[in-house]
Scaffold this active site. Sequence first.
Site, PDB file in Angstrom:
ATOM      1  N   LYS A 177       0.887  -1.130  -0.278  1.00 27.22           N
ATOM      2  CA  LYS A 177      -0.161   0.048  -0.091  1.00 27.22           C
ATOM      3  C   LYS A 177       0.824   1.130  -0.036  1.00 27.22           C
ATOM      4  O   LYS A 177       1.575   1.592   1.117  1.00 27.22           O
ATOM      5  CB  LYS A 177      -0.952  -0.002   1.143  1.00 27.22           C
ATOM      6  CG  LYS A 177      -1.997   1.133   1.280  1.00 27.22           C
ATOM      7  CD  LYS A 177      -2.308   1.790   2.483  1.00 27.22           C
ATOM      8  CE  LYS A 177      -1.503   2.756   2.988  1.00 27.22           C
ATOM      9  NZ  LYS A 177      -1.272   3.962   2.070  1.00 27.22           N
ATOM     10  N   GLU A 252      10.117   1.032  10.175  1.00 26.24           N
ATOM     11  CA  GLU A 252      11.160   2.061  10.392  1.00 26.24           C
ATOM     12  C   GLU A 252      10.556   3.364  10.429  1.00 26.24           C
ATOM     13  O   GLU A 252       9.711   3.898   9.740  1.00 26.24           O
ATOM     14  CB  GLU A 252      11.906   2.212   8.887  1.00 26.24           C
ATOM     15  CG  GLU A 252      12.601   1.228   8.384  1.00 26.24           C
ATOM     16  CD  GLU A 252      13.752   0.943   8.883  1.00 26.24           C
ATOM     17  OE1 GLU A 252      14.254   1.965   9.724  1.00 26.24           O
ATOM     18  OE2 GLU A 252      14.544  -0.399   9.171  1.00 26.24           O
ATOM     19  N   CYS A 286      14.182  10.806   7.122  1.00 27.70           N
ATOM     20  CA  CYS A 286      14.183  10.602   8.483  1.00 27.70           C
ATOM     21  C   CYS A 286      15.686  10.418   8.982  1.00 27.70           C
ATOM     22  O   CYS A 286      15.889  10.270  10.398  1.00 27.70           O
ATOM     23  CB  CYS A 286      13.680   9.187   8.857  1.00 27.70           C
ATOM     24  SG  CYS A 286      13.745   7.936   7.737  1.00 27.70           S
ATOM     25  N   GLU A 387      10.306  15.832  14.477  1.00 27.76           N
ATOM     26  CA  GLU A 387      11.117  15.941  13.105  1.00 27.76           C
ATOM     27  C   GLU A 387      10.770  17.134  12.440  1.00 27.76           C
ATOM     28  O   GLU A 387       9.676  17.492  12.345  1.00 27.76           O
ATOM     29  CB  GLU A 387      10.746  14.667  12.462  1.00 27.76           C
ATOM     30  CG  GLU A 387      11.490  13.316  12.566  1.00 27.76           C
ATOM     31  CD  GLU A 387      10.934  12.257  11.575  1.00 27.76           C
ATOM     32  OE1 GLU A 387       9.856  12.107  11.343  1.00 27.76           O
ATOM     33  OE2 GLU A 387      12.176  11.680  11.019  1.00 27.76           O
TER      34      GLU A 387
HETATM   35  P1  ADP Z   1       3.682  10.816   6.839  1.00 22.55           P
HETATM   36  O1  ADP Z   1       3.278  11.565   8.127  1.00 22.55           O
HETATM   37  O2  ADP Z   1       5.360  10.992   6.754  1.00 22.55           O
HETATM   38  O3  ADP Z   1       2.832  10.832   5.874  1.00 22.55           O
HETATM   39  P2  ADP Z   1       2.538   8.354   7.847  1.00 22.55           P
HETATM   40  O4  ADP Z   1       3.062   7.407   8.896  1.00 22.55           O
HETATM   41  O5  ADP Z   1       1.320   9.292   8.113  1.00 22.55           O
HETATM   42  O6  ADP Z   1       3.693   9.424   7.489  1.00 22.55           O
HETATM   43  O7  ADP Z   1       2.460   7.656   6.460  1.00 22.55           O
HETATM   44  C1  ADP Z   1       3.335   6.681   6.067  1.00 22.55           C
HETATM   45  C2  ADP Z   1       2.345   5.503   5.329  1.00 22.55           C
HETATM   46  O8  ADP Z   1       1.719   5.077   6.417  1.00 22.55           O
HETATM   47  C3  ADP Z   1       1.445   6.100   4.253  1.00 22.55           C
HETATM   48  O9  ADP Z   1       1.321   5.069   2.965  1.00 22.55           O
HETATM   49  C4  ADP Z   1       0.205   6.263   4.835  1.00 22.55           C
HETATM   50  O10 ADP Z   1      -0.683   6.318   4.123  1.00 22.55           O
HETATM   51  C5  ADP Z   1       0.204   5.097   5.903  1.00 22.55           C
HETATM   52  N1  ADP Z   1      -0.834   5.320   7.003  1.00 22.55           N
HETATM   53  C6  ADP Z   1      -1.137   6.306   7.494  1.00 22.55           C
HETATM   54  N2  ADP Z   1      -1.831   6.107   8.291  1.00 22.55           N
HETATM   55  C7  ADP Z   1      -2.449   4.625   8.346  1.00 22.55           C
HETATM   56  C8  ADP Z   1      -3.307   3.700   8.962  1.00 22.55           C
HETATM   57  N3  ADP Z   1      -3.939   4.131  10.135  1.00 22.55           N
HETATM   58  N4  ADP Z   1      -3.169   2.551   8.760  1.00 22.55           N
HETATM   59  C9  ADP Z   1      -2.111   1.940   7.926  1.00 22.55           C
HETATM   60  N5  ADP Z   1      -1.417   2.693   7.062  1.00 22.55           N
HETATM   61  C10 ADP Z   1      -1.402   4.331   7.438  1.00 22.55           C
END
Ligand code: ADP
Length: 483
Positions: A177, A252, A286, A387
């Site tokens: 995903k 990570e 990061c 960050e």
């Molecule tokens: P950033 O804030 O840098 O976008 P995230 O941790 O929100 O970092 O996003 C990293 C990845 O995790 C993206 O692919 C995002 O769509 C996914 N993501 C965000 N929220 C969820 C969730 N609740 N469950 C699964 N994947 C998620």
Amino acid sequence: MLESPLLPQTRSLIAGEWTDGGEGTLLRVKNPATGELLAEIPEAGARDARRAIESARASMALVPDPGRRALYLNRIHELLLENREDLARIITLEQGKPLRESHIEVEYTAAFFRFFAGRTDLLDPHPFAVPNSPLRWVVHHRPVGVVAMITPWNLPLAMLGKKFAAALLAGCGVVSKPAPETPLSAIALFALAERAGIPSGLVNLVVGPAEPIGVELCSHPAVRVISFTGSTEVGKLLIRRSADSVKRVSLELGGNAPFIVFEDADLELAVESLMVNKFRCAGQTCICANRVFVHETLASELLMRLRDKLPKLVVGNGMDPATDIGPLIDPSAWEKVDSLVKDALSKGAKLAHGGNPDRPRGSDWGAFYPPTLIVGANEGMRLFHEEIFGPVIAVTTFREEEEVLARANSSQHGLAGYVFTKDAARGTRMVTKLQCGHVGLNSSSGPTPSAPFGGMKASGIGREGGAEGLMEYLETQTVVEGI
Ligand code: ADP
């Protein structure tokens, strides 16, 4: 709209078919520099994710032997390099980083495929003898099962590619995903994997909203590993959600990298290293320096050199060859960086360069943030705990080795850390005690495919790259045989 031979389909790849997701909504992918619409992707949801997981599981029965899997990896390596121009263009258009950085990302990604292609030896069984035992003991490494990969937008090809290469060598099925901001790099990688002849249905790409897909990935029993790169907050959520089906998590997460310059450092090397490390991807990695600690006797010289270099950095569209710093990923990223800078200034820090950008207007703008230098930062300010994820250098001073070590380690994060000193004994002391999974000593180099990379403390669980990176996707099985 973005046209590319690598994107004949801008859809999900599920059970061997490029398919419109069943969510009934469209994901609109935009160029962060211009707001231009690059693609509209019919979104997939939980049911599509389930189909993808079941396809990946069923296809694992058809996974060929490790030698053949290595051939696929080598072929993907070649295809990535053959298509580097197109891939780099896709990365820059959807992510914003300068084109030359996108080229490096493609090469870096390809190197993971080549590395894992060369390490089938890691899958060999290990027979061993137990003293005084008449039995035969053998340790085997089995593919763990379906791996769910959830990846971020900052290095949209590399963060996926390093997981993908290791999982494929391990013999696992894949459900990926991608981040909603940058799904096109992932689609291009899957198009190349298909071209490389990977068995249909083994690797699946599900483009759609995080929540329904994430819940399905965390709860489905066939998914054995959640391999995630992203924020610590989401990482914690994924751990909680994976608990009921006792999945392995490989995470990570965020960093808060200390960058420490001692009084005996090669200052020019430290400054050059900081410039490269900090401004790559507009500061949205990061591993980039978040807290710069400089010995008080060197501070004015370091600031003078940085003040000389920062004005020369060109901020603009990543497609322009002159650009050093592209836009931030979106308006909310811009607001976050701006709020961190304002918080620091309101608490006594001083602007030595940059800052005060005009707030971008309208909905189709690029969220450009100028390279910014802040002095007098300290632990009372948000940017020493969060960050920054933007092109902002925050500098503080220190006097004693013990003091700077304690301050560097005071963060809940422990991903990357950097130490600059010419004193070898001090370097060893610092490296030994720094609570970071990736430490640069007189270097700000990032990870490389043959070395394990990952975080301590709240920066993650597990490693990517190296033999350790492959183990994330393997179960260890001991067979004891009567003879
Ligand atoms: P950033 O804030 O840098 O976008 P995230 O941790 O929100 O970092 O996003 C990293 C990845 O995790 C993206 O692919 C995002 O769509 C996914 N993501 C965000 N929220 C969820 C969730 N609740 N469950 C699964 N994947 C998620």
